[in-house]
Design an enzyme around this catalytic site. Structure first.
Site, PDB file in Angstrom:
ATOM      1  N   ALA A  56      -2.373  -5.905 -10.898  1.00 52.25           N
ATOM      2  CA  ALA A  56      -2.360  -7.330 -10.562  1.00 52.25           C
ATOM      3  C   ALA A  56      -3.769  -7.902 -10.412  1.00 52.25           C
ATOM      4  O   ALA A  56      -4.006  -9.074 -10.721  1.00 52.25           O
ATOM      5  CB  ALA A  56      -1.576  -7.538  -9.268  1.00 52.25           C
ATOM      6  N   GLU A  58      -6.276  -7.490 -12.172  1.00 54.48           N
ATOM      7  CA  GLU A  58      -6.846  -7.865 -13.476  1.00 54.48           C
ATOM      8  C   GLU A  58      -6.136  -9.061 -14.125  1.00 54.48           C
ATOM      9  O   GLU A  58      -6.594  -9.559 -15.166  1.00 54.48           O
ATOM     10  CB  GLU A  58      -6.797  -6.676 -14.441  1.00 54.48           C
ATOM     11  CG  GLU A  58      -7.832  -5.588 -14.174  1.00 54.48           C
ATOM     12  CD  GLU A  58      -7.501  -4.706 -12.972  1.00 54.48           C
ATOM     13  OE1 GLU A  58      -6.312  -4.543 -12.652  1.00 54.48           O
ATOM     14  OE2 GLU A  58      -8.458  -4.206 -12.336  1.00 54.48           O
ATOM     15  N   ALA A  80       3.582  -6.531  -9.721  1.00 50.07           N
ATOM     16  CA  ALA A  80       4.248  -6.132  -8.483  1.00 50.07           C
ATOM     17  C   ALA A  80       3.225  -5.467  -7.571  1.00 50.07           C
ATOM     18  O   ALA A  80       2.658  -4.418  -7.921  1.00 50.07           O
ATOM     19  CB  ALA A  80       5.399  -5.169  -8.770  1.00 50.07           C
ATOM     20  N   VAL A  81       2.968  -6.108  -6.452  1.00 52.28           N
ATOM     21  CA  VAL A  81       2.079  -5.501  -5.450  1.00 52.28           C
ATOM     22  C   VAL A  81       2.968  -5.083  -4.279  1.00 52.28           C
ATOM     23  O   VAL A  81       3.675  -5.910  -3.695  1.00 52.28           O
ATOM     24  CB  VAL A  81       0.974  -6.481  -4.994  1.00 52.28           C
ATOM     25  CG1 VAL A  81      -0.128  -5.702  -4.277  1.00 52.28           C
ATOM     26  CG2 VAL A  81       0.388  -7.242  -6.163  1.00 52.28           C
ATOM     27  N   ILE A  82       2.941  -3.790  -4.014  1.00 52.13           N
ATOM     28  CA  ILE A  82       3.845  -3.235  -2.991  1.00 52.13           C
ATOM     29  C   ILE A  82       3.011  -2.649  -1.856  1.00 52.13           C
ATOM     30  O   ILE A  82       2.084  -1.864  -2.098  1.00 52.13           O
ATOM     31  CB  ILE A  82       4.770  -2.167  -3.628  1.00 52.13           C
ATOM     32  CG1 ILE A  82       5.588  -2.822  -4.764  1.00 52.13           C
ATOM     33  CG2 ILE A  82       5.702  -1.555  -2.567  1.00 52.13           C
ATOM     34  CD1 ILE A  82       6.421  -1.879  -5.582  1.00 52.13           C
ATOM     35  N   HIS A  88      -5.095  -2.282   1.370  1.00 54.34           N
ATOM     36  CA  HIS A  88      -5.285  -2.517  -0.069  1.00 54.34           C
ATOM     37  C   HIS A  88      -4.360  -3.631  -0.581  1.00 54.34           C
ATOM     38  O   HIS A  88      -4.796  -4.515  -1.329  1.00 54.34           O
ATOM     39  CB  HIS A  88      -4.987  -1.205  -0.813  1.00 54.34           C
ATOM     40  CG  HIS A  88      -5.497  -1.171  -2.202  1.00 54.34           C
ATOM     41  ND1 HIS A  88      -6.837  -1.107  -2.514  1.00 54.34           N
ATOM     42  CD2 HIS A  88      -4.847  -1.193  -3.390  1.00 54.34           C
ATOM     43  CE1 HIS A  88      -6.986  -1.078  -3.817  1.00 54.34           C
ATOM     44  NE2 HIS A  88      -5.784  -1.147  -4.381  1.00 54.34           N
TER      45      HIS A  88
HETATM   46  N1  INI Z   1      -1.986  -3.121  -8.490  1.00 56.46           N
HETATM   47  C1  INI Z   1      -0.757  -3.698  -8.537  1.00 56.46           C
HETATM   48  O1  INI Z   1      -0.453  -4.444  -9.479  1.00 56.46           O
HETATM   49  N2  INI Z   1       0.162  -3.422  -7.566  1.00 56.46           N
HETATM   50  C2  INI Z   1      -0.125  -2.617  -6.497  1.00 56.46           C
HETATM   51  O2  INI Z   1       0.776  -2.401  -5.637  1.00 56.46           O
HETATM   52  C3  INI Z   1      -1.414  -2.019  -6.423  1.00 56.46           C
HETATM   53  N3  INI Z   1      -1.746  -1.141  -5.333  1.00 56.46           N
HETATM   54  O3  INI Z   1      -0.989  -1.099  -4.344  1.00 56.46           O
HETATM   55  O4  INI Z   1      -2.756  -0.462  -5.344  1.00 56.46           O
HETATM   56  C4  INI Z   1      -2.340  -2.297  -7.460  1.00 56.46           C
HETATM   57  N4  INI Z   1      -3.585  -1.744  -7.461  1.00 56.46           N
HETATM   58  C5  INI Z   1      -4.408  -1.701  -8.629  1.00 56.46           C
HETATM   59  C6  INI Z   1      -5.259  -2.935  -8.815  1.00 56.46           C
HETATM   60  O5  INI Z   1      -4.470  -4.050  -9.209  1.00 56.46           O
HETATM   61  C7  INI Z   1      -6.304  -2.718  -9.921  1.00 56.46           C
HETATM   62  O6  INI Z   1      -5.658  -2.483 -11.143  1.00 56.46           O
HETATM   63  C8  INI Z   1      -7.229  -1.541  -9.599  1.00 56.46           C
HETATM   64  O7  INI Z   1      -7.769  -1.669  -8.305  1.00 56.46           O
HETATM   65  C9  INI Z   1      -8.380  -1.484 -10.623  1.00 56.46           C
HETATM   66  O8  INI Z   1      -9.166  -2.662 -10.567  1.00 56.46           O
END
Ligand code: INI
Length: 155
Positions: A56, A58, A80-82, A88
């Site tokens: 998410a 990006e 989906a961010v969980i 984080h």
């Molecule tokens: N990215 C998500 O889309 N959902 C999540 O739940 C999540 N968690 O929980 O870590 C998540 N992390 C990755 C982040 O979006 C980046 O892709 C990563 O940090 C690289 O920049």
């Protein structure tokens, strides 16, 4: 006079779906929901591009790039961010949401928000095609309304 957008597509509208692959078990279902809404409302699937990003966080930068091409009539963002055990979740969900909102306001192209931000995987599954609907379907349906609204405002 009331100006609004209806939910019918002519078939020539070009739409992009940007999908954050993280939690792809959920986000793939959101993409399916978005595609379903596009086709049910008259869209041609040949005019639907799927753009995959790692997560998410990006989505806003890909959205900026996609809008700059001027190739699309509208863009749906899904992800989906969980929530986990650390803060984080708060950083990723806030940055993704703020980024999508601010990029979308810089352009005159409709963008809709199909990002799930949930406490549990169960809540995410419920909102990606089971008990509580499909946020990707809703985001595409909202996009169709906004694309038609934008055209009607210009008439
Ligand atoms: N990215 C998500 O889309 N959902 C999540 O739940 C999540 N968690 O929980 O870590 C998540 N992390 C990755 C982040 O979006 C980046 O892709 C990563 O940090 C690289 O920049």
């Amino acid at each position: 006079m009331i100006i609004e957008g209806n939910l019918s597509l002519k078939g020539d509208e070009k739409v992009a779906v940007i999908n954050g692959r993280f939690n792809h078990i959920v986000t793939d279902r959101l993409v399916e929901g978005a595609k379903d809404s596009f086709e049910r409302h008259g869209g041609n699937s040949a005019n639907l591009d799927l753009i995959l990003v790692p997560g998410a966080f990006e989505i806003p930068m890909a959205l900026k790039k996609v809008l700059a091409t001027k190739k699309y009539d509208g863009v749906v963002c899904v992800g989906a961010v969980i929530r986990g055990a650390t803060p984080h979740f708060d950083y990723v969900s806030a940055e993704a949401t703020k980024g999508i909102a601010s990029v979308s306001l810089e352009n005159n192209i409709p963008v809709t928000y199909g990002l799930l931000t949930t406490d549990t995987i169960e809540q995410a599954i419920e909102r990606s095609g089971s008990k509580v609907g499909n946020k990707g379907f809703e985001a595409m349906t909202g996009l169709i309304e906004m694309m038609n609204l934008f055209q009607n405002i210009e008439k």
